[in-house]
Every structure is written in C-alpha cells, then in structure tokens.
Design an enzyme around this catalytic site. Structure first.
Site, PDB file in Angstrom:
ATOM      1  N   GLU A 156       0.822  -1.214   0.000  1.00 12.42           N
ATOM      2  CA  GLU A 156       0.000   0.000   0.000  1.00 12.42           C
ATOM      3  C   GLU A 156       0.861   1.272   0.000  1.00 12.42           C
ATOM      4  O   GLU A 156       0.509   2.274   0.622  1.00 12.42           O
ATOM      5  CB  GLU A 156      -0.968  -0.001   1.185  1.00 12.42           C
ATOM      6  CG  GLU A 156      -1.990  -1.129   1.124  1.00 12.42           C
ATOM      7  CD  GLU A 156      -3.037  -1.055   2.223  1.00 12.42           C
ATOM      8  OE1 GLU A 156      -2.784  -0.387   3.242  1.00 12.42           O
ATOM      9  OE2 GLU A 156      -4.106  -1.667   2.061  1.00 12.42           O
ATOM     10  N   GLU A 174      -7.029  -7.500  -0.719  1.00 13.00           N
ATOM     11  CA  GLU A 174      -7.636  -7.336   0.610  1.00 13.00           C
ATOM     12  C   GLU A 174      -9.101  -6.952   0.482  1.00 13.00           C
ATOM     13  O   GLU A 174      -9.415  -5.800   0.163  1.00 13.00           O
ATOM     14  CB  GLU A 174      -6.878  -6.285   1.440  1.00 13.00           C
ATOM     15  CG  GLU A 174      -5.488  -6.702   1.855  1.00 13.00           C
ATOM     16  CD  GLU A 174      -4.856  -5.735   2.854  1.00 13.00           C
ATOM     17  OE1 GLU A 174      -5.607  -4.949   3.487  1.00 13.00           O
ATOM     18  OE2 GLU A 174      -3.624  -5.772   3.001  1.00 13.00           O
TER      19      GLU A 174
END
Length: 798
Positions: free
Chosen positions: A184, A253
């Site tokens: 991320e 995710e």
C-alpha cells in the site's frame, strides 16, 4: 437443466475440486484475464491467515476449515520484526516457523501468496519493521534511504533463500504462486517525494532480481512498473482496473470485518454485503480475491499496533479468533464460492456483454459455444426489484447479485442467507489448582504475589533536567518508563488545612500514564485509537515536606503505518502542579530520575522456568485492588477440547502469561459512553467501519485467547501483571462453544408435486430432520396433481 439438479451437480463438483492435488514444478504466468497455472487459467479464492497470530497447533485446523469453505489459496504477510529481532539474528521457531506454516498449506493441497513486504502495516507493531532499524544512522523508513534499502534487501533475500531451500515456490513444486513486495505504498508515496519514486522502482527491480519463478504483486500501487501486477485493497473492488491491459484484475484485501481498539465498539460487516462485493468483483472481470482477514487471530504478547489495537484481531472473519467457523458468514461465503466456481469456464473463456435491465439493474453475460453464465445485480440501496432477463423474470433484493451458471437458473443470491447460523459463547470454568490440597482433597487455589515499588527500583538508570522521549529511551524493550522527581511542600500551604487538593496536570504524546505520589496511585490517563496524545488532570494528595512524584508512562501497542510513523514518540512533554501558594509549579525542567521497565518484568518473573528474585509471597487470599502487583498460580488445564479464553473482567489493565507464553495485553475497559451503537444493521448500501457497531455497554475486550497447545497436562503456571488494581480471585477460564441453529436452504427446483419433499431432503445434511414448506409458487397455479411445477421450497435442516 433444472436448478435443483444443477445444485446437486455443483455439490459433487465442489467435492471433486477440493481433492488434494499432487505438487510438481508448476509454471505460473498471467494474461489480462487471470493467473495461468500450468497452462490453465484460474479463478481463485484466497484467505488471509497470519501465522504468528495463531499457534502451530492451530494451523492445520485453520487451513482445513478454509479449504472446506471453498478457499484455493492461503495468504500471509512475512513479519520482519518477528524474524529478525536483532540485526542478523534470525528467529523461525514456534509461531514464527514460516516454513512449517507454508508446508501446512502445501499438505492441505492449497496454493500460497507470500506477502514479503517487508513492511506489512497489518495493525502489527511498528508495521512489521524491526525497531532496531530506526536507530541505524541515516535510516528513514520506506524511501530512498540507503541503510533502509540495504536491510530491506538483505531480509527479503533471507526469506527468498529460505523458501528456495525448502522448494516452496511453485516453480520448484511448492505452493507459493505469488509474492508481494512493499504494501500500500501508493497511499503515502507523495509524502516521501522526491525519494518515493526511486524507492518504489528500486523495490520492484530488487524483487524481480530475486528470481523466484512466480509473479510479483504490489497492492494499491497504481504506478507499479512491469512486470509487477498492481492489485486492489478495499471494501469494494469491482470498479478497479489494473494499470496495464496485460495484467489481471486481482483483489488482495477484501475486508469482511474490521479491527477493534481498546475503549471502542465492535465493528460488524454483514455477510450479505461481503458476498455482494465478491460477486460484483467477479461479475466485472475479477480473477482472484483475498479475504483480509479470513482468520484474524490474536496479537499475542505486545505485538498489537495502532496504537490501542486490541489483543484480539478477530476481524469478524469467517473463522473466528479461536479457530471456529463463524456462521452464517463462513457458510454463506462457501456457497458463494461454489456458485462462482461453477461459472469459471465461461468467465475465463468469453468476453462479457453488459446489459442494462432498468434503473440500478444490470446483467453481465459470459456466453460462447461452450456455455453461458450470467450475473444479475440490483445495486439499489433500498428497493427490491424484478429483472426481466432472456424472457424470464427474476426477483432481486436490494443490494444483491444473483448468479446463474447456465444463464437461466439462479443458484445463489448474495442477500439470501440460507446457510446454518450459530451463536458463539464463552462458557466459564473456574480456575482450579493443579492438584488438591494434600490430605484434605480440597481444591483451593494458592496464589503467589509480588508488589512493585512505585517509582525507582534498584539503581536509577540516569537523570536529566528534562522529560525524555519514551520510545527512544525504551526502544520498546518494555511498555514502561518511570519518570520520578520530588517537590517540597511548605507546612503553611492552605490546601493542607482546607482539603482543596492541588491538581497534577500532564501533557503526553501517549499512550498512557499512571501517576503516583508517595507510592500511592493518584489516577490514570490514556489516549485512544483515534488520538494517542492526551491531557491528564487529577487531584493529588501531598503532605508537608518532601513528596515523591512518580509517573509511570506506558505504551499500548506501537504505531503501525502512515508517513514517517517511526518518528512518532510517546511519553510526557509537560508536567505541572496547580493549586499551590506560589501559583503554577512547572516541573517540566526539574531534575527527573529515570528507570526503564518494571522490576518483575525485566527480571523475567513470568518465565516458565521461574526465577529466584524478586521474591514471591505465598497466600491463599491475594490482595485486591492493589496497583503494580504480580500474581501467580498453578492451575489445571480446562476440561474438554474446546478453545480457551481467559476472562479478565475483574481486572484493570496489564499483561498475562501461561507457562511463559505471552497471552498479551488485557484491558477490559468499557466502551467510551460518548460512542453510539447502531440498533440493527442494514446490509444495503456501501459499507464503512462505523456503519454497523455494537457492544457500547460492554468491555471492548473481556476474553483473551489461550491456545490449547500452551497447556500442559498438569502444573500450568498463570502469571498476571496488574497495573491499576483488580480481583484475581474472580479470574476464570472460559471455553469457546458454538450453539448451532437450524439452517434454512431455499432451492428453486422443478419437481413433481408429490415428490417435492424427497427432492429437498437430498439438499439437507440430515434428511431425517428436515421440515419442508412451499414458500412461493413460481408458475402453474392451477396445475393438476402430478404435473411439473416450479416452486421455491424452504427446507430447515438441523
């Protein structure tokens, strides 16, 4: 083909699919549509299970439960700070036995995604990066910093070499089909400019040069360079598009719940919404989706991040913290996986045609010479609707997707939860001594007690004329740092006669503080998961003459992400006393004496082997509501085989161990009364963490998971460190049990009227306990007995 027969065929297909494959060297590649494994394109369902958040004894059961739920792939981060606690010293035992975990996945016949990172975030302390790295000169995390890149590459190479040595990459015959570098980074890349872009490109190149033989991914990295596959994280990823037409659409995710913080509520994500998000993703061309988390597990010891993340990392996942399926979430998603898998050939073979069927209604049709599959979605957040598709009408609840593997019959709708439900409960079991009292046969629990000195114990570590920053001082070897000074109170002070007590005021960066005056606890203050810094203000009892002021500053987990998070500190920054004759007494620049940690903690009082000092005091009546007290008892293992939790509702805050194993931070603090819970939860419409919450009148965490494998047949040593005061005699174990409720299964079947019951019985686990009710007649209202009719039949199966 009628849908009843279709559903039965899918069940047979599912069991065949779950057979364990043989493992041989496997070629893993990809195209614009999906991963390609040995020449076969794949739709993949993945499940996050973090190996350090459970025990090795739990791993086989967790993996098998995931497999039974229709999972193809297990995903986990690699936790750098757990594996390299000091420079060059590696740890791969116990909960950190990464090789054993990957081999457990392999033995179950599943694939593996290894997210090496090595930054993980993950609500894990320090984001998974070793704390010692912060103190290497010139180091700045996650940017074009030479020391950081050196150690990051070194650790990545250690992990890759270990996996290669054990032949665990798919290219060697192992289960690992994907690996991830960084995590991320795109979310915070701008904050590190101009060093961010060079760092990201370096990380990608460094990973590729590891030559692992399987693709690499970068999640939430829109500018990920070739050949990196950029992936999506979030509650919804149906609208995500990879940054190249040559890369498949993957979701690393999907959050089926959310994490908790001490003092805050229980987040809840309805399974109808989770299923909706998954179905929409595959409807819109997705090829791999991963539940983060599928089993959240436990932040044992002091591994929780945040700060203020609870010891429980349950995440309201399909498998709960204790390893039990959470129903109906686990079962409903299992049925979803089965339905999507039944469409795999059509989804991966044909280009979709999107049809608008009306406001908020659309169908995506995958049709070709070999078959046809369709997804029909109603994205309206309020209204159920009827969709007309290929000459047939379909009832779609709001915010739902219907799956039609043959473009005719609906085998699954995301909003119709028909799988078995259950209630998970904690059944208390009294703490009992390991053996009865000699000659009397009485089961009386004996305690041993050690009380810490409030302030400097032993020799002071150092003295400064200012308030030191806590984390730079403790380096997280402990949660605790003593700040001690003294003041002189004139005997003529007015408050000594009036009783109007002076007030101690402390400004702190976080995370908590216990204030003592002359060895007595005056009060405590804390930040929270939203705002870690806090202002402490509390009346204090002073006497004429010399008074010792002792502040025990403490951390509650460590920052785990955000730009430059490693530079965020803790501890008091200002200390004042208000209410004296001379006005405000500012102690900030007084002479402060420091001591790192607590005596019992740093001497290993909790260790399984035991220690000779400090001295325990035996008693059958341990003191209650006494701060800074250690308690020890030798207890029986709870009966049975159910998972076990430690009920700490009678205690304040502290740490717990069993046989030297770190249970973690306990703190049954009640939810902030200013927070308002939601009565009921409407799954319809976009989800966000505070949408559906409960538990506002309860402790944010009452029970603390103790893995069964940590218990010995006898002689189990339970050690408790209590910071503020509690009643240890009320501590109990509790066994995690599931009480199952009837499962309702609705099947749309074409049947002969007299035989409808027997058909539905085949769909139940136990045909002897089925009750059948015709809920809706689809057509043929006046059909004669014996004619063919299409019915919606609900069967409740126990």
């Amino acid at each position: 083909m009628d849908s009843g027969l279709l559903l039965l065929l899918l069940l047979f297909s599912f069991h065949a699919y779950m057979m364990t494959p043989c493992w041989a060297a496997t070629n893993v590649s990809y195209d614009r549509r999906s991963l390609i494994i040995d020449g076969h394109p794949k739709l993949l369902m993945s499940a996050s299970i973090h190996y350090p958040r459970s025990s090795p004894g739990m791993w086989p059961g967790l993996v098998q439960t995931a497999k039974a739920g229709g999972i193809d792939v297990i995903e986990s981060y690699v936790f750098w700070n757990g594996h390299e606690p000091s420079p060059g010293k590696y740890h791969f035992q116990g909960r950190y036995d990464l090789v054993k975990f990957v081999k457990t996945v392999q033995q179950a016949g599943l694939y593996m995604i290894l997210r090496i990172g090595p930054f993980v975030q993950a609500e894990w302390y320090y984001g998974g990066i070793p704390i010692w790295l912060h103190y290497v000169p010139g180091t700045v995390f996650r940017t074009d910093s030479e020391p950081f890149k050196y150690h990051m590459q070194k650790f990545t190479s250690v992990i890759v070499s270990l996996m290669k040595q054990e032949k665990l990459f798919a290219s060697q015959g192992g289960p690992i089909i994907l690996s991830q570098i960084e995590n991320e980074y795109g979310d915070i890349e701008a904050a590190y400019a101009p060093g961010s872009k060079p760092y990201m490109l370096w990380a990608a190149k460094m990973a590729v040069l590891q030559n692992i033989g399987v693709p690499w991914i970068m999640c939430r990295q829109e500018d990920a360079p070739e050949p990196m596959i950029n992936t999506c994280n979030g509650f919804y990823c149906d609208q995500f598009t990879p940054n190249s037409p040559n890369k498949p659409k993957m979701w690393t995710e999907n959050w089926p719940g959310w994490f908790k913080t001490f003092g805050s509520w229980n987040p809840h994500r309805p399974v109808e919404d989770v299923a909706f998000s998954v179905a929409r993703f595959f409807q819109k061309g997705g090829s791999l989706q991963n539940y983060y988390m599928y089993h959240g597990g436990t932040n044992f010891g002091r591994t929780n991040g945040g700060p203020f993340i609870t010891t429980s990392y349950d995440y309201e996942a399909p498998i709960d913290e204790y390893g039990l399926p959470r129903l109906p979430k686990w079962g409903h998603l299992k049925e979803l996986h089965l339905a999507i898998k039944s469409c795999e050939k059509a989804l991966l073979s044909y280009q979709p045609v999107t049809l608008s069927l009306g406001p908020s209604l659309e169908a995506d049709v995958y049709k070709g010479p070999g078959g046809c599959a369709a997804f029909i979605a109603n994205s309206d957040v309020k209204e159920d609707k009827v969709a007309l598709f290929q000459g047939m009408s379909y009832n779609l609840p709001a915010w739902s997707v219907s799956i039609l593997p043959d473009c005719k019959n609906v085998v699954f709708n995301t909003a119709k939860v028909r799988s078995q439900s259950s209630t998970l409960e904690m059944v208390p079991e009294e703490l009992l001594p390991s053996s009865p009292t000699p000659d009397k046969g009485l089961e009386v629990l004996k305690w041993e007690v050690f009380t810490e000195r409030a302030g400097i114990w032993g020799k002071p570590d150092f003295t400064r004329n200012y308030l030191v920053e806590q984390l730079n001082t403790t380096k997280y070897d402990t949660d605790y740092l003593w700040y001690t000074t003294s003041i002189y109170v004139d005997q003529h002070e007015d408050f000594l006669k009036s009783g109007a007590l002076p007030v101690l005021e402390v400004e702190s960066k976080g995370h908590g503080l216990h204030a003592f005056v002359n060895q007595k606890l005056q009060g405590s203050g804390f930040g929270n998961g939203t705002k870690v810094d806090f202002h402490f203000s509390h009346p204090i009892s002073l006497k004429a003459g010399k008074n010792e002021i002792a502040l025990l500053s403490l951390t509650v987990g460590l920052q785990n992400g955000g730009p430059f998070y490693e530079s965020r500190g803790a501890g008091p920054t200002s200390v004042k006393i208000i209410g004296l004759k001379k006005g405000i007494l500012d102690l900030t620049t007084s002479s402060w004496t420091y001591k790192v940690g607590l005596e019992g903690e740093l001497s290993g009082i909790y260790a399984a082997s035991g220690i000779s000092s400090p001295k325990w005091v035996s008693t059958s009546s341990p003191p209650k509501n006494q701060p800074l007290t250690w308690y020890k008892a030798t207890v029986k293992a709870p009966s049975g085989t159910e998972p076990v939790g430690l009920d700490m509702i009678s205690m304040g805050k502290g740490l717990a161990w069993l046989n030297g194993e770190p249970i973690g931070i306990y703190w049954p603090v009640k939810v902030n009364p200013q927070l308002k819970c939601v009565k009921g939860c409407d799954y319809r419409g976009p989800f966000f963490p505070d949408k559906c919450v409960d538990g506002c009148e309860e402790p944010s965490q009452r029970w603390y998971h103790v893995p069964r494998s940590w218990f010995k047949p006898s002689g189990n040593t339970l050690v408790i460190l209590e910071e503020t005061g509690g009643d240890p005699t009320q501590i109990t174990f509790a066994k995690r049990k599931t009480s199952k409720e009837p499962a309702a299964l609705t099947a749309l079947v074409t049947v002969m009227i007299p035989s409808s019951q027997s058909v539905v019985e085949k769909l139940c686990l136990d045909k002897n306990e089925c009750t059948i009710e015709v809920k809706e007649e689809i057509f043929g209202k006046k059909a004669c007995p014996g004619s063919t009719r299409k019915l919606a039949i609900e069967a409740s199966c126990r």
